[in-house]
Design a protein around this motif. Sequence first.
Motif, PDB file in Angstrom:
ATOM      1  N   LEU A  63       2.467   5.091   2.783  1.00  0.00           N
ATOM      2  CA  LEU A  63       3.470   4.202   2.203  1.00  0.00           C
ATOM      3  C   LEU A  63       4.890   4.722   2.435  1.00  0.00           C
ATOM      4  CD1 LEU A  63       0.859   3.065   0.825  1.00  0.00           C
ATOM      5  CD2 LEU A  63       2.319   2.506  -1.112  1.00  0.00           C
ATOM      6  N   ALA A  64       5.023   6.015   2.705  1.00  0.00           N
ATOM      7  CA  ALA A  64       6.349   6.577   2.988  1.00  0.00           C
ATOM      8  C   ALA A  64       6.840   6.183   4.372  1.00  0.00           C
ATOM      9  CB  ALA A  64       6.315   8.093   2.858  1.00  0.00           C
ATOM     10  N   TYR A  65       5.934   6.027   5.336  1.00  0.00           N
ATOM     11  CA  TYR A  65       6.353   5.771   6.715  1.00  0.00           C
ATOM     12  C   TYR A  65       7.205   4.508   6.873  1.00  0.00           C
ATOM     13  CZ  TYR A  65       3.722   9.603   8.834  1.00  0.00           C
ATOM     14  OH  TYR A  65       3.266  10.841   9.214  1.00  0.00           O
ATOM     15  N   PRO A  66       6.853   3.369   6.262  1.00  0.00           N
ATOM     16  CA  PRO A  66       7.743   2.202   6.405  1.00  0.00           C
ATOM     17  C   PRO A  66       9.125   2.417   5.792  1.00  0.00           C
ATOM     18  CG  PRO A  66       5.551   1.510   5.738  1.00  0.00           C
ATOM     19  CD  PRO A  66       5.588   3.003   5.611  1.00  0.00           C
ATOM     20  N   SER A  97       2.830  -4.657   4.462  1.00  0.00           N
ATOM     21  CA  SER A  97       2.114  -5.006   5.688  1.00  0.00           C
ATOM     22  C   SER A  97       2.160  -3.869   6.698  1.00  0.00           C
ATOM     23  CB  SER A  97       2.725  -6.274   6.289  1.00  0.00           C
ATOM     24  OG  SER A  97       2.117  -6.591   7.525  1.00  0.00           O
ATOM     25  N   ASP A  98       3.346  -3.266   6.855  1.00  0.00           N
ATOM     26  CA  ASP A  98       3.483  -2.140   7.783  1.00  0.00           C
ATOM     27  C   ASP A  98       2.632  -0.948   7.358  1.00  0.00           C
ATOM     28  OD1 ASP A  98       5.225  -3.651   9.233  1.00  0.00           O
ATOM     29  OD2 ASP A  98       7.008  -2.425   8.852  1.00  0.00           O
ATOM     30  N   ALA A  99       2.573  -0.691   6.055  1.00  0.00           N
ATOM     31  CA  ALA A  99       1.799   0.448   5.561  1.00  0.00           C
ATOM     32  C   ALA A  99       0.321   0.318   5.906  1.00  0.00           C
ATOM     33  CB  ALA A  99       1.987   0.604   4.057  1.00  0.00           C
ATOM     34  N   MET A 100      -0.168  -0.903   5.960  1.00  0.00           N
ATOM     35  CA  MET A 100      -1.589  -1.123   6.258  1.00  0.00           C
ATOM     36  C   MET A 100      -1.954  -0.686   7.672  1.00  0.00           C
ATOM     37  SD  MET A 100      -3.207  -2.191   3.621  1.00  0.00           S
ATOM     38  CE  MET A 100      -2.171  -0.984   2.778  1.00  0.00           C
ATOM     39  N   ARG A 101      -0.949  -0.518   8.535  1.00  0.00           N
ATOM     40  CA  ARG A 101      -1.224  -0.055   9.901  1.00  0.00           C
ATOM     41  C   ARG A 101      -1.557   1.433   9.948  1.00  0.00           C
ATOM     42  NH1 ARG A 101       4.076  -2.846  12.736  1.00  0.00           N
ATOM     43  NH2 ARG A 101       3.649  -5.000  12.098  1.00  0.00           N
ATOM     44  N   GLN A 102      -1.262   2.136   8.861  1.00  0.00           N
ATOM     45  CA  GLN A 102      -1.481   3.592   8.838  1.00  0.00           C
ATOM     46  C   GLN A 102      -2.928   3.913   8.465  1.00  0.00           C
ATOM     47  OE1 GLN A 102       0.758   5.651   9.978  1.00  0.00           O
ATOM     48  NE2 GLN A 102       2.332   4.073  10.208  1.00  0.00           N
TER      49      GLN A 102
END
Length: 390
Positions: free
Chosen positions: A267-270, A356-361
Amino acid sequence: MNAFQFQTVPTIISEFGAARQLGVLLRKQYPAQVRLCVVTDGFLHKSGLLAPALADLARHGWQVTVIDDVVADPPESVVLDAAERARQADAEVVLGLGGGSSMDVAKLLAVLLAGQQPLADMYGVGKVSGQRLPLVQMPTTAGTGSEVTAVSIVTTGETTKMGVVAPQLYADLAILDAELTLGLPGAATAYTGIDAMVHAIEAYTSAHLKNPVSDMLAIKALELLSRHILTACRDGGNREARSAMLLGAMFAGQAFANSPVAAVHALAYPIGGIFHVPHGLSNALVLAPVLKFNAPAASRRYAEIAEVVVPGVTGSDEARTAALVGYFERLAVDTGIPRSLGEVGVKRGDLARMASDAMRQTRLLVNNPREVTEADALAIYAAAFEPVGG
């Protein structure tokens, strides 16, 4: 006891002032090599912090090429350009000297220079083929633990990051010199210190590859970091605190290199990718909400962590877990760092895209003690949007 495998850097030197004798240390490690590529950032190079190390390298016959244009969250273009310059210099040894970004780039240079595999083919777990050049890592912050991990993070698009994870990225030698961290500003000390604490917490609670050696290292890391982070933030010249923070960050790095991190990092990455927030601060902003979310599945392990981090904590697993959450909420207040997503430029309308972006991790989310759906991620971000801790 379940079977497990533990890997780490084969040689570690921890010595205050080691940078001043870097030339002789590397000469002992690599007696036959002479051409060294130092990977760092412009600020460190221009500040003069590296001057004693560079002088000692020259005294001991090292021909040094300094690549000093590494930036935070390094994009592919920086990595590829650095690799080309190091190739033209015919580098024989690569030294990462700086924060996590410099050390991550150094890892990739070492494998890119040793073979013909394209960087794009390395993303993922175990995708690196072939070997690497000799590699040394020397951190100047106490946070990422990159000096002892087999992970390198690259910014692959405008807002996206990818990881290269392979055993070839473990260095031959990690050198810890707390003198290089003296005077690091309080905010940066807090960000990097909390990043290291998150490494230890997520390693201790990882759903995959958790093992007794990583557990031991994670607990020792949390002991060192929690006891010294406020002193290090308030007194940048405190040698004891700086040494403890650097050692604690390395222990945390060894722990999560073998028992990988999870939802806090996912969750930190986005946050970092979209809003260019420092990685450690991105972790700090979602840490308490993720701990609360994970509590139903991880309260026993969080309670064990609380016994190390929160002096005198007692009560049920749930009560100790609440005390752990409270500790990190207070730590944000005590160190003066931002305590909400709103404070770093995030708008409520951004939260859905971030979820949505976090789900890619997926590489990270699979390690979380509790499954995280996109709706869960959105709820965690919403909880992180408002300041906590008073």
